[in-house]
Write an enzyme that holds these catalytic residues in place. Structure first.
Site, PDB file in Angstrom:
ATOM      1  N   HIS A  58      36.238  37.558  36.729  1.00  0.00           N
ATOM      2  CA  HIS A  58      34.785  37.614  36.845  1.00  0.00           C
ATOM      3  C   HIS A  58      34.109  36.680  35.837  1.00  0.00           C
ATOM      4  O   HIS A  58      33.146  35.986  36.172  1.00  0.00           O
ATOM      5  CB  HIS A  58      34.283  39.045  36.672  1.00  0.00           C
ATOM      6  N   HIS A 215      31.908  39.559  47.069  1.00  0.00           N
ATOM      7  CA  HIS A 215      32.751  39.733  45.888  1.00  0.00           C
ATOM      8  C   HIS A 215      34.081  39.000  46.051  1.00  0.00           C
ATOM      9  O   HIS A 215      34.639  38.491  45.079  1.00  0.00           O
ATOM     10  CB  HIS A 215      33.009  41.212  45.593  1.00  0.00           C
ATOM     11  N   ASP A 219      35.733  36.426  43.416  1.00  0.00           N
ATOM     12  CA  ASP A 219      37.120  36.410  42.946  1.00  0.00           C
ATOM     13  C   ASP A 219      37.790  35.065  43.219  1.00  0.00           C
ATOM     14  O   ASP A 219      38.552  34.552  42.390  1.00  0.00           O
ATOM     15  CB  ASP A 219      37.916  37.515  43.637  1.00  0.00           C
ATOM     16  N   HIS A 242      44.114  37.913  44.953  1.00  0.00           N
ATOM     17  CA  HIS A 242      44.564  37.221  43.744  1.00  0.00           C
ATOM     18  C   HIS A 242      45.966  36.628  43.893  1.00  0.00           C
ATOM     19  O   HIS A 242      46.206  35.476  43.527  1.00  0.00           O
ATOM     20  CB  HIS A 242      44.543  38.183  42.551  1.00  0.00           C
TER      21      HIS A 242
END
Length: 273
Positions: A58, A215, A219, A242
């Site tokens: 973030h 969001h 990321d 991720h």
């Protein structure tokens, strides 16, 4: 669930983004780079020589969204503070402190040809473009999410208004399981959008109707910033996360025929999208 003290200091040109652990002997530091990533199971974690810095994505998204290439980040714990689950608190504090233009050219990865990684229904690709753009799509078997997609040209203004405020999210049953394993001790409705079988549990609901995919773009920005230089290209991510971002960065860096490095002047001229 721990209190963390975080301070961001200016740094000279070509310093990059480095994290320093002030709570450890000799205050070791580590460069924010994908080659330093040691875990992507729940967040992006970098590590070196026996120490880690967890959940950096973030803050890294804030640096990328505000076009900050050089900073020293000091913390006194192994994990970054979650704040409200978005990048907005970091973004606001950085802007309040002020941003300085350094006397050095800003270099980019300039995408020359498409590069795609696909596996098990997930995909990440990058394509030539005349700017930095992200298109993201997600699919969840949940009535409040279903399929969401968003495409955005990344500028400081659009990052602040459209992406930085989007919070991380999770499902109530997953949150309860994490608690049983001693994880997410600091997790609460103050820093996570929590969804049960049919409701948003947070008072006030969502900040955007499609906050979930926004969001995911946040990321993505944080993870791709670990290339070490900004991008001129169009990222297209589908059902990614991720771990898959990290796998793509490894492929991207190894595919040296797919990109050049240079300044904005080097990248001038339209590219087919």
């Amino acid at each position: 669930g721990r209190e963390v003290h975080l301070t961001i200091y200016p740094a000279p040109a070509n310093h990059g983004i480095k994290f320093m652990r002030r709570d450890l002997p000799d205050s070791p530091d580590i460069t924010a780079h994908f080659k330093k990533v040691v875990d992507t199971s729940l967040a992006t974690v970098i590590g070196y020589d026996g120490f880690i810095v967890s959940t950096i994505e973030h803050l890294m998204a804030s640096f990328a969204g505000l076009a900050i290439d050089n900073a020293r980040v000091e913390i006194d714990a192994y994990e970054m503070p979650i704040m409200d689950g978005s990048a907005e608190p970091f973004t606001a504090l950085i802007k309040e402190a002020g941003i300085v233009t350094l006397d050095a050219p800003r270099c980019f990865f300039i995408v020359k040809k498409p590069l795609v990684l696909q596996q098990d229904g997930k995909s990440v690709g990058i394509y030539p473009s005349d700017g930095y753009k992200i298109t993201c799509s997600i699919t969840y078997d949940h009535p409040l999410i279903n399929e969401q997609a968003l495409s955005i040209d990344i500028s400081e203004r659009d990052f602040e208004q459209e992406i930085s405020k989007a919070r991380t999210f999770g499902f109530l049953q997953e949150y309860e399981q994490l608690k049983r394993f001693g994880l997410a001790r600091g997790g609460s409705l103050d820093n996570v959008v929590v969804i049960d079988r049919e409701n948003i549990l947070n008072e006030g609901g969502l900040r955007y109707p499609d906050e979930f995919v926004r969001h995911k773009i946040l990321d993505c920005m944080g993870d791709f910033s670990l290339l070490g230089m900004p991008l001129i290209g169009h990222i297209k991510a589908e059902k990614s996360g991720h771990a898959f971002h990290h796998a793509f960065l490894q492929k991207f860096f190894a595919s040296k025929d797919a990109w050049d490095t240079g300044t904005l002047e080097d990248a001038a001229g339209p590219h087919p999208d």
